[in-house]
Design an enzyme around this catalytic site. Sequence first.
Site, PDB file in Angstrom:
ATOM      1  N   ASP A   1      38.485  43.684  34.885  1.00 24.24           N
ATOM      2  CA  ASP A   1      37.822  44.985  35.083  1.00 24.24           C
ATOM      3  C   ASP A   1      38.696  46.012  35.776  1.00 24.24           C
ATOM      4  O   ASP A   1      38.296  47.178  35.894  1.00 24.24           O
ATOM      5  CB  ASP A   1      36.537  44.777  35.894  1.00 24.24           C
ATOM      6  CG  ASP A   1      35.488  44.081  35.042  1.00 24.24           C
ATOM      7  OD1 ASP A   1      35.017  43.001  35.447  1.00 24.24           O
ATOM      8  OD2 ASP A   1      35.193  44.598  33.958  1.00 24.24           O
TER       9      ASP A   1
ATOM     10  N   HIS B   1      38.231  36.417  41.299  1.00 22.24           N
ATOM     11  CA  HIS B   1      37.595  35.775  40.143  1.00 22.24           C
ATOM     12  C   HIS B   1      37.248  34.343  40.536  1.00 22.24           C
ATOM     13  O   HIS B   1      37.975  33.702  41.275  1.00 22.24           O
ATOM     14  CB  HIS B   1      38.576  35.752  38.952  1.00 22.24           C
ATOM     15  CG  HIS B   1      37.892  35.538  37.648  1.00 22.24           C
ATOM     16  ND1 HIS B   1      37.513  34.305  37.191  1.00 22.24           N
ATOM     17  CD2 HIS B   1      37.484  36.433  36.720  1.00 22.24           C
ATOM     18  CE1 HIS B   1      36.925  34.420  36.014  1.00 22.24           C
ATOM     19  NE2 HIS B   1      36.892  35.704  35.706  1.00 22.24           N
TER      20      HIS B   1
HETATM   21  C1  SDX Z   1      33.986  39.417  35.434  1.00 24.23           C
HETATM   22  O1  SDX Z   1      33.183  34.573  35.292  1.00 24.23           O
HETATM   23  C2  SDX Z   1      33.835  35.280  34.440  1.00 24.23           C
HETATM   24  O2  SDX Z   1      34.549  34.816  33.626  1.00 24.23           O
HETATM   25  C3  SDX Z   1      33.560  36.788  34.532  1.00 24.23           C
HETATM   26  C4  SDX Z   1      34.449  37.664  33.685  1.00 24.23           C
HETATM   27  C5  SDX Z   1      34.159  37.475  32.214  1.00 24.23           C
HETATM   28  O3  SDX Z   1      35.038  37.762  31.396  1.00 24.23           O
HETATM   29  O4  SDX Z   1      32.974  37.151  31.894  1.00 24.23           O
HETATM   30  O5  SDX Z   1      35.808  37.367  33.951  1.00 24.23           O
HETATM   31  C6  SDX Z   1      34.190  39.146  33.983  1.00 24.23           C
HETATM   32  O6  SDX Z   1      32.865  39.389  35.892  1.00 24.23           O
HETATM   33  C7  SDX Z   1      35.184  39.694  36.298  1.00 24.23           C
HETATM   34  C8  SDX Z   1      34.811  39.882  37.818  1.00 24.23           C
HETATM   35  C9  SDX Z   1      34.359  41.326  38.020  1.00 24.23           C
HETATM   36  N1  SDX Z   1      33.809  41.494  39.365  1.00 24.23           N
HETATM   37  C10 SDX Z   1      34.474  42.164  40.336  1.00 24.23           C
HETATM   38  O7  SDX Z   1      35.606  42.631  40.199  1.00 24.23           O
HETATM   39  C11 SDX Z   1      33.683  42.329  41.627  1.00 24.23           C
HETATM   40  C12 SDX Z   1      34.587  41.974  42.823  1.00 24.23           C
HETATM   41  N2  SDX Z   1      34.910  40.542  42.745  1.00 24.23           N
HETATM   42  C13 SDX Z   1      34.106  39.664  43.620  1.00 24.23           C
HETATM   43  O8  SDX Z   1      32.740  40.024  43.678  1.00 24.23           O
HETATM   44  C14 SDX Z   1      34.390  38.185  43.358  1.00 24.23           C
HETATM   45  O9  SDX Z   1      35.751  38.014  43.297  1.00 24.23           O
HETATM   46  C15 SDX Z   1      33.754  37.493  42.169  1.00 24.23           C
HETATM   47  C16 SDX Z   1      32.284  37.688  42.100  1.00 24.23           C
HETATM   48  C17 SDX Z   1      34.380  37.949  40.907  1.00 24.23           C
HETATM   49  C18 SDX Z   1      34.035  35.989  42.334  1.00 24.23           C
HETATM   50  O10 SDX Z   1      33.439  35.620  43.499  1.00 24.23           O
HETATM   51  P1  SDX Z   1      33.388  34.113  44.038  1.00 24.23           P
HETATM   52  O11 SDX Z   1      34.188  33.201  43.189  1.00 24.23           O
HETATM   53  O12 SDX Z   1      31.964  33.770  44.284  1.00 24.23           O
HETATM   54  O13 SDX Z   1      34.188  34.252  45.370  1.00 24.23           O
HETATM   55  P2  SDX Z   1      33.531  34.545  46.786  1.00 24.23           P
HETATM   56  O14 SDX Z   1      32.661  35.757  46.714  1.00 24.23           O
HETATM   57  O15 SDX Z   1      32.931  33.251  47.265  1.00 24.23           O
HETATM   58  O16 SDX Z   1      34.811  34.913  47.657  1.00 24.23           O
HETATM   59  C19 SDX Z   1      35.719  33.885  48.111  1.00 24.23           C
HETATM   60  C20 SDX Z   1      36.564  34.556  49.180  1.00 24.23           C
HETATM   61  C21 SDX Z   1      35.695  35.280  50.211  1.00 24.23           C
HETATM   62  O17 SDX Z   1      36.439  35.333  51.423  1.00 24.23           O
HETATM   63  P3  SDX Z   1      36.078  34.255  52.582  1.00 24.23           P
HETATM   64  O18 SDX Z   1      34.616  34.502  52.963  1.00 24.23           O
HETATM   65  O19 SDX Z   1      36.315  32.895  51.983  1.00 24.23           O
HETATM   66  O20 SDX Z   1      37.045  34.629  53.707  1.00 24.23           O
HETATM   67  O21 SDX Z   1      37.368  35.581  48.574  1.00 24.23           O
HETATM   68  C22 SDX Z   1      36.959  36.870  49.068  1.00 24.23           C
HETATM   69  C23 SDX Z   1      35.578  36.684  49.674  1.00 24.23           C
HETATM   70  O22 SDX Z   1      35.350  37.654  50.678  1.00 24.23           O
HETATM   71  N3  SDX Z   1      36.891  37.772  47.914  1.00 24.23           N
HETATM   72  C24 SDX Z   1      37.212  39.061  47.960  1.00 24.23           C
HETATM   73  C25 SDX Z   1      37.024  39.548  46.654  1.00 24.23           C
HETATM   74  N4  SDX Z   1      36.602  38.547  45.860  1.00 24.23           N
HETATM   75  C26 SDX Z   1      36.528  37.443  46.642  1.00 24.23           C
HETATM   76  N5  SDX Z   1      37.610  39.845  48.992  1.00 24.23           N
HETATM   77  C27 SDX Z   1      37.838  41.154  48.689  1.00 24.23           C
HETATM   78  N6  SDX Z   1      37.678  41.687  47.462  1.00 24.23           N
HETATM   79  C28 SDX Z   1      37.291  40.922  46.420  1.00 24.23           C
HETATM   80  N7  SDX Z   1      37.125  41.451  45.201  1.00 24.23           N
END
Ligand code: SDX
Length: 385
Positions: free
Chosen positions: A322, A268
């Site tokens: 989720d 998140h």
């Molecule tokens: C919702 O914003 C809100 O409030 C949203 C929400 C709401 O109520 O409206 O809470 C609802 O959208 C919840 C999120 C649902 N999405 C998912 O579950 C999809 C999987 N999650 C990721 O796509 C991600 O965690 C996000 C999009 C939710 C957040 O992404 P960020 O903050 O842009 O983080 P990032 O992609 O820059 O990742 C930072 C690091 C990376 O590693 P490094 O490159 O730094 O080594 O964390 C890793 C990412 O690879 N990472 C994950 C991960 N999420 C982040 N690695 C594996 N699995 C994951 N799910």
Amino acid sequence: MTVAGDLKTGFEFKPGLEGVPATLSSISYVDGKKGVLEYRGIPIEELAANSSFLETAYLLIWGNLPTKDELNAFEHEIRYHRRIKYRIRDMMKCFPETGHPMDALQASAAALGLFYSRRALDNPAYIRAAVVRLLAKIPTMVAAFQLMRKGNDPVQPRDDLSYSANFLYMLTERVPDPLAAHVFDVCLTLHAEHTINASTFSARVTASTLTDPYAVVASAVGTLAGPLHGGANEEVIDMLEKIGSKENVRPYVEDCIARKAKIMGFGHRVYKVKDPRAIVLQNLAEELFEKFGRDRYYDVAVEIERVVEEKLGQKGIYANVDFYSGLVYRKLGIPTDLFTPIFAIARVAGWLAHWKEQLNENRIYRPTQIYTGTHGAPYIPTEER
Ligand code: SDX
């Protein structure tokens, strides 16, 4: 990516506007480190335990908990406006059965605007009517598409049923068990609002142009549909079915990490601990399993959470809203591709609260950019390219 700074404004570009305040707001508050979520200052756990979705929607939109009379009047108005125009039903009958329900919802939400006068935004009666119509009609449209894509006529809403019981009735043509209706209502409360997430930001940007509230909600629905946002709950179930058993969990998680693939339902932008909503949803799932039987994927889900915490907890990656919601909806007999439309039914309350707040002190969103292109480029005639 290299982050360029803008010499003139002195601001540094932040991809995804990470950490950049886009508005002032008093609607909800999140502390990502402590796992705190409050709606108008009230902890989400309190509202989940004691409130209802409609009472919570009133709190978010008008800023205070309603008196008994105010809540009764609000619920009565919503009951009265649950039906949709036959022209919208006829339009939905032309949608392909194979279309995604979020696309059907975005189209029908925008179509609502065709029937109501546009933009009397300085008239409180118009504001209240739009709030009531959108909260009342969005569930009816989601349920109608579900029945129509199966080739059946939609059923009319039942005024003798509560908001959540009526939605489950319209969806399944059966009056739901009281526990099922209650658990569903708590899910709506949990999903109603979450500060300036992507779809709420869309809502505020669209609202800032002073367009009508139906366009605001249609814009937000389109944003919520993405798998990185509201669409993740559907992807989680696909992931659980793909993994299939506890034994396959560790290799699956390790493969995702090796490929830098996102594990759905985890991570998140704000929470760096387990999402407080996921905690409540997990308890709701267990409550349903006690009465209606365990979901065969629940143990797989618990094992995924354990392994992801072991592997990625130090990076602040934990279960988000989720991850468990889909297991609750599955137990309620809801098809997987309706999970995100249900997220939208709840989040309409938050989008409307932000729509009203934006109008209070509006300034159209128009950020700047840092130009990385060229200047003075020549026009090259087609034959010379
Ligand atoms: C919702 O914003 C809100 O409030 C949203 C929400 C709401 O109520 O409206 O809470 C609802 O959208 C919840 C999120 C649902 N999405 C998912 O579950 C999809 C999987 N999650 C990721 O796509 C991600 O965690 C996000 C999009 C939710 C957040 O992404 P960020 O903050 O842009 O983080 P990032 O992609 O820059 O990742 C930072 C690091 C990376 O590693 P490094 O490159 O730094 O080594 O964390 C890793 C990412 O690879 N990472 C994950 C991960 N999420 C982040 N690695 C594996 N699995 C994951 N799910």
